[in-house]
Write a protein that holds these residues in place. Structure first.
Motif, PDB file in Angstrom:
ATOM      1  N   MET A  44       0.843  -1.191   0.000  1.00 16.37           N
ATOM      2  CA  MET A  44       0.000   0.000   0.000  1.00 16.37           C
ATOM      3  C   MET A  44       0.885   1.251   0.000  1.00 16.37           C
ATOM      4  SD  MET A  44      -2.855   1.215   2.800  1.00 16.37           S
ATOM      5  CE  MET A  44      -3.874  -0.219   2.528  1.00 16.37           C
ATOM      6  N   GLY A  45       0.656   2.173  -0.950  1.00 15.60           N
ATOM      7  CA  GLY A  45       1.446   3.385  -1.042  1.00 15.60           C
ATOM      8  C   GLY A  45       1.099   4.362   0.062  1.00 15.60           C
ATOM      9  N   LEU A  46       1.935   5.412   0.148  1.00 15.68           N
ATOM     10  CA  LEU A  46       1.728   6.421   1.196  1.00 15.68           C
ATOM     11  C   LEU A  46       0.386   7.118   1.029  1.00 15.68           C
ATOM     12  CD1 LEU A  46       2.932   7.946   3.599  1.00 15.68           C
ATOM     13  CD2 LEU A  46       3.956   9.554   1.978  1.00 15.68           C
ATOM     14  N   SER A  47       0.059   7.480  -0.208  1.00 15.87           N
ATOM     15  CA  SER A  47      -1.212   8.167  -0.471  1.00 15.87           C
ATOM     16  C   SER A  47      -2.400   7.269  -0.141  1.00 15.87           C
ATOM     17  CB  SER A  47      -1.267   8.617  -1.933  1.00 15.87           C
ATOM     18  OG  SER A  47      -2.508   9.227  -2.225  1.00 15.87           O
ATOM     19  N   GLU A  48      -2.321   5.997  -0.567  1.00 16.78           N
ATOM     20  CA  GLU A  48      -3.418   5.070  -0.282  1.00 16.78           C
ATOM     21  C   GLU A  48      -3.569   4.849   1.217  1.00 16.78           C
ATOM     22  OE1 GLU A  48      -2.637   1.542  -2.444  1.00 16.78           O
ATOM     23  OE2 GLU A  48      -3.106   2.416  -4.404  1.00 16.78           O
ATOM     24  N   GLY A  49      -2.431   4.775   1.915  1.00 21.10           N
ATOM     25  CA  GLY A  49      -2.489   4.592   3.363  1.00 21.10           C
ATOM     26  C   GLY A  49      -3.107   5.788   4.059  1.00 21.10           C
ATOM     27  N   PHE A  50      -2.753   7.002   3.587  1.00 18.44           N
ATOM     28  CA  PHE A  50      -3.298   8.220   4.197  1.00 18.44           C
ATOM     29  C   PHE A  50      -4.811   8.307   4.023  1.00 18.44           C
ATOM     30  CE2 PHE A  50      -4.509  12.722   3.918  1.00 18.44           C
ATOM     31  CZ  PHE A  50      -4.038  13.183   5.130  1.00 18.44           C
ATOM     32  N   TRP A  51      -5.288   7.924   2.840  1.00 17.23           N
ATOM     33  CA  TRP A  51      -6.712   8.042   2.535  1.00 17.23           C
ATOM     34  C   TRP A  51      -7.485   6.751   2.796  1.00 17.23           C
ATOM     35  CZ3 TRP A  51      -8.508  12.688   2.254  1.00 17.23           C
ATOM     36  CH2 TRP A  51      -7.714  13.725   1.756  1.00 17.23           C
ATOM     37  N   HIS A  52      -6.947   5.856   3.583  1.00 13.03           N
ATOM     38  CA  HIS A  52      -7.653   4.605   3.861  1.00 13.03           C
ATOM     39  C   HIS A  52      -8.979   4.912   4.552  1.00 13.03           C
ATOM     40  CE1 HIS A  52      -8.478   0.534   5.367  1.00 13.03           C
ATOM     41  NE2 HIS A  52      -7.627   0.119   4.431  1.00 13.03           N
ATOM     42  N   HIS A  53     -10.025   4.246   4.088  1.00  7.27           N
ATOM     43  CA  HIS A  53     -11.378   4.571   4.563  1.00  7.27           C
ATOM     44  C   HIS A  53     -11.556   4.340   6.060  1.00  7.27           C
ATOM     45  CE1 HIS A  53     -12.602   0.311   4.869  1.00  7.27           C
ATOM     46  NE2 HIS A  53     -11.907   0.117   3.753  1.00  7.27           N
ATOM     47  N   GLU A  54     -10.767   3.429   6.655  1.00  8.50           N
ATOM     48  CA  GLU A  54     -10.920   3.177   8.080  1.00  8.50           C
ATOM     49  C   GLU A  54     -10.513   4.382   8.924  1.00  8.50           C
ATOM     50  OE1 GLU A  54      -8.795  -0.317   9.134  1.00  8.50           O
ATOM     51  OE2 GLU A  54     -10.207  -1.680   8.144  1.00  8.50           O
ATOM     52  N   TYR A  55      -9.642   5.262   8.370  1.00  3.55           N
ATOM     53  CA  TYR A  55      -9.223   6.458   9.097  1.00  3.55           C
ATOM     54  C   TYR A  55     -10.257   7.573   8.985  1.00  3.55           C
ATOM     55  CZ  TYR A  55      -4.667   4.124   8.691  1.00  3.55           C
ATOM     56  OH  TYR A  55      -3.637   3.239   8.734  1.00  3.55           O
ATOM     57  N   TRP A  56     -10.881   7.683   7.819  1.00  6.90           N
ATOM     58  CA  TRP A  56     -11.712   8.850   7.516  1.00  6.90           C
ATOM     59  C   TRP A  56     -13.205   8.617   7.686  1.00  6.90           C
ATOM     60  CZ3 TRP A  56      -9.632  13.563   6.423  1.00  6.90           C
ATOM     61  CH2 TRP A  56      -8.251  13.585   6.160  1.00  6.90           C
ATOM     62  N   LEU A  57     -13.639   7.377   7.627  1.00  6.18           N
ATOM     63  CA  LEU A  57     -15.063   7.066   7.656  1.00  6.18           C
ATOM     64  C   LEU A  57     -15.380   6.127   8.815  1.00  6.18           C
ATOM     65  CD1 LEU A  57     -15.607   6.494   3.824  1.00  6.18           C
ATOM     66  CD2 LEU A  57     -16.035   8.591   5.139  1.00  6.18           C
ATOM     67  N   PRO A  58     -16.635   6.143   9.282  1.00  8.64           N
ATOM     68  CA  PRO A  58     -17.018   5.280  10.411  1.00  8.64           C
ATOM     69  C   PRO A  58     -16.958   3.811  10.017  1.00  8.64           C
ATOM     70  CG  PRO A  58     -18.951   6.330   9.460  1.00  8.64           C
ATOM     71  CD  PRO A  58     -17.766   6.976   8.819  1.00  8.64           C
ATOM     72  N   PRO A  59     -16.919   2.920  11.008  1.00 10.53           N
ATOM     73  CA  PRO A  59     -16.847   1.489  10.711  1.00 10.53           C
ATOM     74  C   PRO A  59     -17.975   1.043   9.784  1.00 10.53           C
ATOM     75  CG  PRO A  59     -16.485   1.885  13.055  1.00 10.53           C
ATOM     76  CD  PRO A  59     -16.888   3.204  12.450  1.00 10.53           C
ATOM     77  N   GLY A  60     -17.614   0.244   8.778  1.00 11.52           N
ATOM     78  CA  GLY A  60     -18.595  -0.266   7.826  1.00 11.52           C
ATOM     79  C   GLY A  60     -18.756   0.576   6.584  1.00 11.52           C
ATOM     80  N   ALA A  61     -18.237   1.794   6.582  1.00 11.76           N
ATOM     81  CA  ALA A  61     -18.359   2.683   5.424  1.00 11.76           C
ATOM     82  C   ALA A  61     -17.051   2.696   4.634  1.00 11.76           C
ATOM     83  CB  ALA A  61     -18.710   4.099   5.874  1.00 11.76           C
ATOM     84  N   THR A  62     -17.157   2.832   3.327  1.00  8.04           N
ATOM     85  CA  THR A  62     -15.987   2.923   2.459  1.00  8.04           C
ATOM     86  C   THR A  62     -16.185   4.073   1.475  1.00  8.04           C
ATOM     87  OG1 THR A  62     -16.832   1.460   0.722  1.00  8.04           O
ATOM     88  CG2 THR A  62     -15.724   0.407   2.602  1.00  8.04           C
ATOM     89  N   TRP A  63     -15.112   4.384   0.747  1.00  8.67           N
ATOM     90  CA  TRP A  63     -15.206   5.456  -0.250  1.00  8.67           C
ATOM     91  C   TRP A  63     -16.162   5.077  -1.377  1.00  8.67           C
ATOM     92  CZ3 TRP A  63     -13.751   9.700   1.722  1.00  8.67           C
ATOM     93  CH2 TRP A  63     -12.612   9.801   2.523  1.00  8.67           C
ATOM     94  N   GLU A  64     -16.411   3.788  -1.560  1.00  6.40           N
ATOM     95  CA  GLU A  64     -17.356   3.351  -2.590  1.00  6.40           C
ATOM     96  C   GLU A  64     -18.763   3.869  -2.304  1.00  6.40           C
ATOM     97  OE1 GLU A  64     -16.741   1.637  -5.403  1.00  6.40           O
ATOM     98  OE2 GLU A  64     -14.601   1.794  -4.931  1.00  6.40           O
ATOM     99  N   ASP A  65     -19.053   4.120  -1.029  1.00  7.40           N
ATOM    100  CA  ASP A  65     -20.375   4.625  -0.662  1.00  7.40           C
ATOM    101  C   ASP A  65     -20.572   6.074  -1.108  1.00  7.40           C
ATOM    102  OD1 ASP A  65     -20.903   2.205   0.631  1.00  7.40           O
ATOM    103  OD2 ASP A  65     -19.983   2.920   2.498  1.00  7.40           O
ATOM    104  N   MET A  66     -19.498   6.734  -1.493  1.00  8.10           N
ATOM    105  CA  MET A  66     -19.572   8.157  -1.836  1.00  8.10           C
ATOM    106  C   MET A  66     -19.162   8.403  -3.291  1.00  8.10           C
ATOM    107  SD  MET A  66     -17.863   9.564   1.701  1.00  8.10           S
ATOM    108  CE  MET A  66     -17.702  11.237   1.087  1.00  8.10           C
ATOM    109  N   LYS A  67     -19.511   7.479  -4.155  1.00  4.88           N
ATOM    110  CA  LYS A  67     -19.215   7.652  -5.575  1.00  4.88           C
ATOM    111  C   LYS A  67     -20.163   8.682  -6.174  1.00  4.88           C
ATOM    112  CE  LYS A  67     -16.784   3.668  -7.381  1.00  4.88           C
ATOM    113  NZ  LYS A  67     -16.807   2.579  -8.397  1.00  4.88           N
ATOM    114  N   GLU A  68     -19.588   9.563  -6.975  1.00 10.02           N
ATOM    115  CA  GLU A  68     -20.391  10.617  -7.587  1.00 10.02           C
ATOM    116  C   GLU A  68     -21.133  10.104  -8.813  1.00 10.02           C
ATOM    117  OE1 GLU A  68     -18.033  14.100  -8.369  1.00 10.02           O
ATOM    118  OE2 GLU A  68     -18.597  14.896  -6.413  1.00 10.02           O
ATOM    119  N   SER A  69     -22.204  10.810  -9.132  1.00 10.23           N
ATOM    120  CA  SER A  69     -22.950  10.550 -10.365  1.00 10.23           C
ATOM    121  C   SER A  69     -23.311  11.893 -10.969  1.00 10.23           C
ATOM    122  CB  SER A  69     -24.206   9.726 -10.069  1.00 10.23           C
ATOM    123  OG  SER A  69     -25.109  10.458  -9.244  1.00 10.23           O
ATOM    124  N   ALA A  70     -24.066  11.869 -12.033  1.00  7.62           N
ATOM    125  CA  ALA A  70     -24.432  13.116 -12.706  1.00  7.62           C
ATOM    126  C   ALA A  70     -25.270  14.015 -11.808  1.00  7.62           C
ATOM    127  CB  ALA A  70     -25.193  12.805 -13.997  1.00  7.62           C
TER     128      ALA A  70
END
Length: 352
Positions: A1-27
């Motif tokens: 895991m790279g430094l950037s990926e480690g910094f933005w890991h979802h476990e640090y920024w989001l509550p348990p059970g949530a991932t960045w996939e839950d916040m995908k943008e659409s039109a």
């Protein structure tokens, strides 16, 4: 895991059970994009330029029209020996230094002491400069508070803070709130950039801590999509700031009675918003309703720092009300613009 990926890991920024996939943008659905925060750099530069233009074309003529004027200050005779000590070793020499400087300059000790007093007076910020700075901050805080109020008054989560956490982190970000967040971050970055050039107040160190905590909270809450909570916190803080800047402007205009009345209004709003609403509602709901993870713990820490600053400033405000306004002592803001190292001399100059 790279430094950037480690910094933005979802476990640090989001509550348990949530991932960045839950916040995908659409039109039709927009979420915070951390890279957008880089716009705060040109945004801060733009605000500094706007401030310079505002102070020259609006605040300065307004101050003159309202009777703000700088007092004439005594000029010191050029003296290379005394000037060298002043610049390199200190603005307030001790008794032994005064004797030594008197011998080197072939001057009486009393005259050397007077030279340093007048030299410090020359470096003290002018009244018009203080008025221009207060005018700029008043204009921004006033605009920011009522713009934020206009953006939030029809939002159900503004009136019921428990709604802030519904479906988190899948809370779409309206573009208006996105730009408001960026504007606030740019403003506080501009304040940090101009600190060395602005009037230095007695609470200079506390101001630095406040600005760093505020910038950190804005950055982190944006990246973690805590926009709803962040907007409420910013609005609570902006509620009293513009009133304080208005009181300062009135003080510089020497409208003493009106200034005292406005300052009392500021004190009431500040204490209610910072010592009642913020800790008992806004902060309470964040601590009790929001799950603990790395970023939420970081936010808790910086919110606690802000609360300690609120208590410190509330003490100064109450102290001023009792000692200056109610007791009829010498009128002097407990959060005034006098230098930390020259408080006693500022009092002497004020008497003249």
């Amino acid at each position: 895991m790279g430094l950037s990926e480690g910094f933005w890991h979802h476990e640090y920024w989001l509550p348990p059970g949530a991932t960045w996939e839950d916040m995908k943008e659409s039109a039709d659905v927009h979420y915070p994009q951390p890279q957008n925060l880089l716009l705060c750099i040109p945004g801060a530069l733009l605000l500094i330029i706007v401030r310079c233009i505002f102070e020259r074309t609006v605040a300065l003529p307004l101050g003159r029209r309202l009777g703000v004027s700088d007092k004439r200050r005594p000029k010191v005779q050029p003296n290379a020996t005394l000037e060298g000590f002043y610049v390199l070793l200190g603005r307030t020499p001790k008794k032994g230094d005064l004797v030594s400087l008197a011998k080197q300059s072939d001057l009486p000790v009393k005259e050397v002491e007077t030279w340093f007093r007048h030299r410090r007076a020359q470096d003290r910020p002018r009244l018009m400069k203080k008025f221009c700075e207060a005018s700029w901050r008043f204009t921004f805080y006033f605009t920011s508070f009522f713009s934020g109020l206009g953006l939030l008054y029809d939002k159900p989560w503004f009136w019921d803070h428990t709604v802030c956490w519904l479906k988190y982190p899948q809370q779409p970000l309206p573009s208006a709130l996105d730009w408001f967040y960026l504007l606030e971050l740019s403003f506080y970055c501009s304040l940090v950039a101009t600190l060395p050039f602005d009037v230095k107040r007695k609470d200079f160190k506390e101001q630095i801590i406040h600005h760093i905590a505020t910038i950190t909270l804005i950055f982190v809450s944006y990246c973690a999509n805590l926009i709803r909570f962040g907007m409420i916190v910013m609005l609570v803080h902006d509620a009293s700031d513009y009133i304080l800047e208005l009181a300062k402007m009135l003080h510089y205009m020497k409208w003493k009675r009106v200034c005292e009345a406005v300052f009392i209004v500021f004190a009431v709003v500040f204490i209610i918003s910072r010592l009642v609403i913020f800790p008992l509602t806004t902060y309470y709901y964040f601590v009790t309703k929001f799950p603990l993870f790395l970023i939420s713990c970081l936010i808790n820490t910086f919110l606690l720092i802000l609360q300690l600053l609120h208590i410190f400033w509330s003490y100064l405000i109450i102290q001023m009300i009792f000692s200056v306004i109610l007791c009829g002592a010498k009128r002097k803001d407990a959060r005034s613009d006098t230098e930390e190292s020259d408080r006693s001399e500022a009092e002497d100059l004020a008497k003249n």
